[in-house]
Design a protein around this motif. Structure first.
Motif, PDB file in Angstrom:
ATOM      1  N   THR B  79       0.852  -1.201  -0.047  1.00 43.32           N
ATOM      2  CA  THR B  79      -0.057   0.008   0.024  1.00 43.32           C
ATOM      3  C   THR B  79       0.840   1.388   0.026  1.00 43.32           C
ATOM      4  O   THR B  79       0.493   2.404  -0.853  1.00 43.32           O
ATOM      5  N   ASP B  80       1.974   1.353   0.913  1.00 48.81           N
ATOM      6  CA  ASP B  80       2.765   2.582   0.834  1.00 48.81           C
ATOM      7  C   ASP B  80       3.583   2.726  -0.503  1.00 48.81           C
ATOM      8  O   ASP B  80       3.503   3.783  -0.896  1.00 48.81           O
ATOM      9  N   ASN B  83       1.204   3.916  -2.943  1.00 46.51           N
ATOM     10  CA  ASN B  83       0.640   5.313  -2.762  1.00 46.51           C
ATOM     11  C   ASN B  83       1.722   6.602  -3.144  1.00 46.51           C
ATOM     12  O   ASN B  83       1.361   7.593  -3.405  1.00 46.51           O
ATOM     13  N   LEU B  86       1.281   7.739  -6.799  1.00 41.36           N
ATOM     14  CA  LEU B  86      -0.048   7.826  -7.344  1.00 41.36           C
ATOM     15  C   LEU B  86      -0.213   9.225  -7.811  1.00 41.36           C
ATOM     16  O   LEU B  86      -1.390   9.686  -8.232  1.00 41.36           O
ATOM     17  N   ASP B  87       0.778  10.187  -7.651  1.00 46.64           N
ATOM     18  CA  ASP B  87       0.456  11.596  -7.793  1.00 46.64           C
ATOM     19  C   ASP B  87       0.573  12.017  -9.126  1.00 46.64           C
ATOM     20  O   ASP B  87      -0.004  13.033  -9.565  1.00 46.64           O
ATOM     21  N   ASP B 135      -6.001  12.499  -5.982  1.00 46.32           N
ATOM     22  CA  ASP B 135      -6.384  12.678  -4.481  1.00 46.32           C
ATOM     23  C   ASP B 135      -6.770  10.998  -4.097  1.00 46.32           C
ATOM     24  O   ASP B 135      -6.821  10.693  -2.977  1.00 46.32           O
ATOM     25  N   SER B 137      -6.138   7.130  -3.068  1.00 50.23           N
ATOM     26  CA  SER B 137      -5.082   6.530  -2.668  1.00 50.23           C
ATOM     27  C   SER B 137      -5.565   5.028  -2.393  1.00 50.23           C
ATOM     28  O   SER B 137      -6.698   4.704  -2.449  1.00 50.23           O
ATOM     29  N   ASP B 139      -5.465   1.006  -0.570  1.00 49.09           N
ATOM     30  CA  ASP B 139      -5.443   0.280   0.597  1.00 49.09           C
ATOM     31  C   ASP B 139      -5.750  -1.273   0.358  1.00 49.09           C
ATOM     32  O   ASP B 139      -6.736  -1.423   0.024  1.00 49.09           O
ATOM     33  N   HIS B 148     -11.705   0.573  -1.700  1.00 50.49           N
ATOM     34  CA  HIS B 148     -11.468   1.331  -2.867  1.00 50.49           C
ATOM     35  C   HIS B 148     -12.655   2.226  -3.446  1.00 50.49           C
ATOM     36  O   HIS B 148     -12.665   3.159  -3.607  1.00 50.49           O
TER      37      HIS B 148
END
Lengths: 211, 211
Positions: B79-80, B83, B86-87, B135, B137, B139, B148
């Motif tokens: 997950t980290d 994330n 993802l920008d 925006d 993210s 999990d 999600h």
């Protein structure tokens, strides 16, 4: 299009035995059948229930849905009962234990071209078929998806695979209930929730638990 | 589009332990990764391998495929690690254990509209994602598909579900090998066949056996 929906009215869904009683398995199988029939109606097609026996003690909801659908009782094995009805093409065969099916998915599936269209089921099976060549026949035993490809090839019929998680998910085992609670919004899911089932991710992997 | 492909280089596919040795699980995981990367290239997109460690002792084939793909090593939890990347939207995330994937299915998936497109995995998971809203993210823990949906709703992002058996089939357990032997024609299937696996329908239900 006519859509045959085979239904095992006697001893349905025996592999759900670890989590549901015999009466519960019947009720849950009826809920799944209702979901499939309603999706076929909503997609603008005509379901024909092909049942091994007259439905015993059907729920009110199933009686209502069945009153709009033709029902044929044929106690022969699945393969024989379906093959006896494949001469009037086009015709479709959609299993009764596919509670994730939606009208949209069914409509797309029934419009796929090809002499034969197949939605494979998880585990090598065949969950849904469209037959447009009257020489085609089914064989539901064992690796039926591969067998159906071979049968089509043997008669020179074109085949289209239809790739759908919702159609590939037949509900046979307790692990399959995760799919119903995650992705269905029909009667089968409502039945499970009323029976106290919910998703359980406490050990990191997702399963179901019953209150 | 850039397509992140997370890959657990250390101790891959532990749930295949009943049928494959540790070295075999690594080799099979590499074959599946190759299938996914080649499908992404063939679909006209750019895979970026997000690996927990540099691939240990990669096969010649994997080395060749990896020489064309960017590889990022990030040992944080899935997950980290996702994330953190993802920008720059749009971006996709496709798991490395989806050996049924084809260029056609991937191309269709990556073209689905919606701020977020999700291909659910069997068992409540998320096997593939397209993210067009920075925006959003992820999990990946537990019932990630439903999580999600909630995360997308929370930021007002539109969501499209992508219904695909091929994308829903992540290979984790021995029963999943049936899908590879039935529906793949890639390296993962070839690897299984070389290792002596074949479909086995002798008891009526389809499984695999090893010679």
């Amino acid at each position: 299009m006519h859509v045959l929906v085979p239904f095992a009215a006697d001893r349905p869904k025996t592999r759900l035995d670890p989590v549901l009683s015999s009466a519960e398995r019947s009720a849950f199988a009826s809920a799944m059948l209702c979901d499939v029939l309603e999706a076929i109606f909503a997609a603008g097609h005509e379901p024909v229930v092909l049942s091994t026996a007259p439905p015993e003690d059907p729920t009110d909801k199933l009686q209502t849905v069945l009153s709009d659908a033709r029902t044929i009782v044929d106690d022969r094995p699945l393969t024989d009962a379906v093959n006896a009805r494949l001469d009037e093409v086009p015709i479709a065969v959609v299993m009764s234990d596919l509670p994730l099916v939606t009208p949209t998915v069914l409509r797309r599936f029934l419009e796929v071209d090809g002499d034969v269209a197949i939605a494979p089921g998880r585990g090598g099976g065949t969950n849904a078929l469209v037959v447009r060549d009257a020489d085609f026949s089914v064989d539901y035993h064992g690796t039926s998806y591969l067998d159906h490809l071979r049968i089509a090839q043997g008669i020179g019929a074109s085949v289209r695979e239809f790739d759908s998680h919702r159609l590939s998910t037949d509900v046979d085992e307790p692990a399959d209930l995760v799919e119903v609670l995650s992705l269905s919004d029909g009667l089968a899911r409502a039945w499970l929730e009323r029976a106290g089932f919910e998703l359980d991710a406490t050990d990191g992997r997702v399963g179901v638990r019953r209150e």
